[in-house]
Design a protein around this motif. Structure first.
Motif, mmCIF file in Angstrom:
data_model
loop_
_atom_site.group_PDB
_atom_site.id
_atom_site.type_symbol
_atom_site.label_atom_id
_atom_site.label_comp_id
_atom_site.label_asym_id
_atom_site.label_seq_id
_atom_site.Cartn_x
_atom_site.Cartn_y
_atom_site.Cartn_z
ATOM 1 N N LYS A 172 0.827 -1.211 0.000
ATOM 2 C CA LYS A 172 0.000 0.000 0.000
ATOM 3 C C LYS A 172 0.866 1.267 0.000
ATOM 4 O O LYS A 172 0.649 2.173 -0.802
ATOM 5 C CB LYS A 172 -0.923 -0.021 1.231
ATOM 6 C CG LYS A 172 -1.827 1.175 1.340
ATOM 7 C CD LYS A 172 -3.212 0.838 0.917
ATOM 8 C CE LYS A 172 -4.119 2.045 1.050
ATOM 9 N NZ LYS A 172 -5.470 1.746 0.736
ATOM 10 N N GLN A 173 1.834 1.320 0.904
ATOM 11 C CA GLN A 173 2.719 2.489 0.980
ATOM 12 C C GLN A 173 3.506 2.656 -0.318
ATOM 13 O O GLN A 173 3.684 3.763 -0.802
ATOM 14 C CB GLN A 173 3.727 2.321 2.120
ATOM 15 C CG GLN A 173 3.305 2.963 3.399
ATOM 16 C CD GLN A 173 4.418 2.887 4.429
ATOM 17 O OE1 GLN A 173 5.038 1.847 4.614
ATOM 18 N NE2 GLN A 173 4.654 3.986 5.106
ATOM 19 N N PHE A 174 3.981 1.536 -0.846
ATOM 20 C CA PHE A 174 4.791 1.600 -2.059
ATOM 21 C C PHE A 174 3.956 2.107 -3.229
ATOM 22 O O PHE A 174 4.397 2.950 -4.003
ATOM 23 C CB PHE A 174 5.376 0.213 -2.376
ATOM 24 C CG PHE A 174 6.450 0.250 -3.431
ATOM 25 C CD1 PHE A 174 7.752 0.571 -3.081
ATOM 26 C CD2 PHE A 174 6.162 -0.024 -4.750
ATOM 27 C CE1 PHE A 174 8.752 0.607 -4.041
ATOM 28 C CE2 PHE A 174 7.151 0.016 -5.715
ATOM 29 C CZ PHE A 174 8.452 0.325 -5.358
ATOM 30 N N SER A 175 2.722 1.613 -3.365
ATOM 31 C CA SER A 175 1.893 2.032 -4.499
ATOM 32 C C SER A 175 1.468 3.500 -4.347
ATOM 33 O O SER A 175 1.373 4.219 -5.344
ATOM 34 C CB SER A 175 0.685 1.115 -4.685
ATOM 35 O OG SER A 175 -0.312 1.405 -3.762
ATOM 36 N N LEU A 176 1.244 3.961 -3.114
ATOM 37 C CA LEU A 176 0.934 5.378 -2.900
ATOM 38 C C LEU A 176 2.129 6.254 -3.281
ATOM 39 O O LEU A 176 1.962 7.315 -3.876
ATOM 40 C CB LEU A 176 0.532 5.627 -1.445
ATOM 41 C CG LEU A 176 -0.846 5.114 -1.035
ATOM 42 C CD1 LEU A 176 -1.064 5.270 0.468
ATOM 43 C CD2 LEU A 176 -1.953 5.814 -1.803
ATOM 44 N N THR A 177 3.328 5.790 -2.932
ATOM 45 C CA THR A 177 4.546 6.520 -3.300
ATOM 46 C C THR A 177 4.692 6.556 -4.819
ATOM 47 O O THR A 177 5.059 7.579 -5.386
ATOM 48 C CB THR A 177 5.784 5.861 -2.661
ATOM 49 O OG1 THR A 177 5.571 5.740 -1.255
ATOM 50 C CG2 THR A 177 7.036 6.695 -2.894
ATOM 51 N N TYR A 178 4.361 5.440 -5.470
ATOM 52 C CA TYR A 178 4.431 5.410 -6.933
ATOM 53 C C TYR A 178 3.452 6.420 -7.546
ATOM 54 O O TYR A 178 3.792 7.154 -8.465
ATOM 55 C CB TYR A 178 4.126 4.005 -7.483
ATOM 56 C CG TYR A 178 4.065 4.017 -8.983
ATOM 57 C CD1 TYR A 178 5.234 3.955 -9.732
ATOM 58 C CD2 TYR A 178 2.864 4.168 -9.654
ATOM 59 C CE1 TYR A 178 5.198 4.030 -11.110
ATOM 60 C CE2 TYR A 178 2.816 4.241 -11.027
ATOM 61 C CZ TYR A 178 3.983 4.171 -11.750
ATOM 62 O OH TYR A 178 3.949 4.259 -13.116
ATOM 63 N N LYS A 179 2.213 6.449 -7.025
ATOM 64 C CA LYS A 179 1.212 7.382 -7.557
ATOM 65 C C LYS A 179 1.665 8.826 -7.388
ATOM 66 O O LYS A 179 1.471 9.654 -8.273
ATOM 67 C CB LYS A 179 -0.139 7.159 -6.875
ATOM 68 C CG LYS A 179 -0.819 5.891 -7.350
ATOM 69 C CD LYS A 179 -2.094 5.603 -6.583
ATOM 70 C CE LYS A 179 -2.646 4.250 -7.036
ATOM 71 N NZ LYS A 179 -3.427 3.601 -5.995
ATOM 72 N N LYS A 180 2.281 9.115 -6.239
ATOM 73 C CA LYS A 180 2.817 10.459 -5.983
ATOM 74 C C LYS A 180 3.925 10.782 -6.995
ATOM 75 O O LYS A 180 3.987 11.890 -7.529
ATOM 76 C CB LYS A 180 3.363 10.509 -4.553
ATOM 77 C CG LYS A 180 3.636 11.877 -4.018
ATOM 78 C CD LYS A 180 4.003 11.771 -2.534
ATOM 79 C CE LYS A 180 4.414 13.094 -1.958
ATOM 80 N NZ LYS A 180 4.853 12.956 -0.563
ATOM 81 N N ALA A 181 4.772 9.798 -7.258
ATOM 82 C CA ALA A 181 5.876 9.985 -8.218
ATOM 83 C C ALA A 181 5.335 10.220 -9.626
ATOM 84 O O ALA A 181 5.890 11.014 -10.394
ATOM 85 C CB ALA A 181 6.793 8.770 -8.197
ATOM 86 N N GLY A 239 10.048 6.877 -12.816
ATOM 87 C CA GLY A 239 10.917 5.932 -12.108
ATOM 88 C C GLY A 239 11.940 6.638 -11.232
ATOM 89 O O GLY A 239 12.182 6.246 -10.088
ATOM 90 N N GLU A 240 12.539 7.698 -11.770
ATOM 91 C CA GLU A 240 13.518 8.464 -10.986
ATOM 92 C C GLU A 240 12.831 9.178 -9.832
ATOM 93 O O GLU A 240 13.354 9.226 -8.727
ATOM 94 C CB GLU A 240 14.257 9.468 -11.874
ATOM 95 C CG GLU A 240 15.285 8.809 -12.765
ATOM 96 C CD GLU A 240 16.118 9.811 -13.552
ATOM 97 O OE1 GLU A 240 16.149 11.005 -13.193
ATOM 98 O OE2 GLU A 240 16.736 9.373 -14.530
ATOM 99 N N ASN A 241 11.635 9.728 -10.097
ATOM 100 C CA ASN A 241 10.874 10.394 -9.033
ATOM 101 C C ASN A 241 10.573 9.424 -7.901
ATOM 102 O O ASN A 241 10.641 9.795 -6.731
ATOM 103 C CB ASN A 241 9.562 10.968 -9.577
ATOM 104 C CG ASN A 241 9.790 12.153 -10.493
ATOM 105 O OD1 ASN A 241 10.856 12.760 -10.485
ATOM 106 N ND2 ASN A 241 8.795 12.474 -11.287
#
Length: 169
Positions: A34-43, A51-53
């Motif tokens: 969950k945390q990882f996918s939220l971080t991805y959406k933010k990026a 990917g760099e973000n």
């Protein structure tokens, strides 16, 4: 083997390769899905290369910076130091491991915790000049987050493009 060549593992599919890369990144940074996918959406919302973000967002997390500064021997230990209120940001106690640091913020060991064995053992012999985006002050047991790291500066062996491909399906 006992059951013949028919039971041999097949070549990992493209999806499998992408999934393994995502799982590897999650394990390295110690995040759940969950945390990882939220971080991805933010990026993905930020401008530029997603990917760099993603890696930049992961690198500016408080638990990661505590680990990078050498205050803790592992990211899990760093996360625990943060959640147990041993770490301050700009003089205030912060106990949220996912706290996102901004440029110029100072991460320090709380005054009463400077004698902690785990912190001192971790700091002993740690090379603080390893990361150009962090600056360590030995006397104050504090580090400054100078700027967001560039992709070339992040030492993790992650192929972020595969993660982006996986999430964009």
């Amino acid at each position: 083997g006992q059951h013949g060549a028919a039971r041999k593992r097949k070549k990992v599919s493209e999806y499998g390769v992408q999934l393994n890369e995502k799982q590897k990144a999650k394990m390295i940074y110690g995040l759940l899905e969950k945390q990882f996918s939220l971080t991805y959406k933010k990026a993905a919302r930020l401008g530029g290369i997603t990917g760099e973000n993603l890696l930049k967002l992961l690198e500016c997390r408080l638990d990661n910076v505590v680990y990078r500064l050498g205050i803790a021997p592992t990211r899990a230990a760093a996360r625990q130091l943060v959640s147990h209120k041993h770490i301050t940001v700009d003089g205030k106690v912060v106990n949220i491991p996912s706290y996102s640091l901004k440029q110029g913020q100072v991460v320090a060991v709380r005054e009463r915790d400077k004698s902690m064995l785990v912190i001192n053992e971790s700091l002993n012999g740690f090379n603080h000049s390893k990361y150009p985006w962090l600056e360590w002050n030995e006397a104050n047991m504090a580090g400054t987050y100078l700027h967001t790291p560039e992709r070339a500066d992040i030492p993790e062996n992650i192929k972020e493009q595969l993660i982006v491909e996986l999430y964009s399906k």
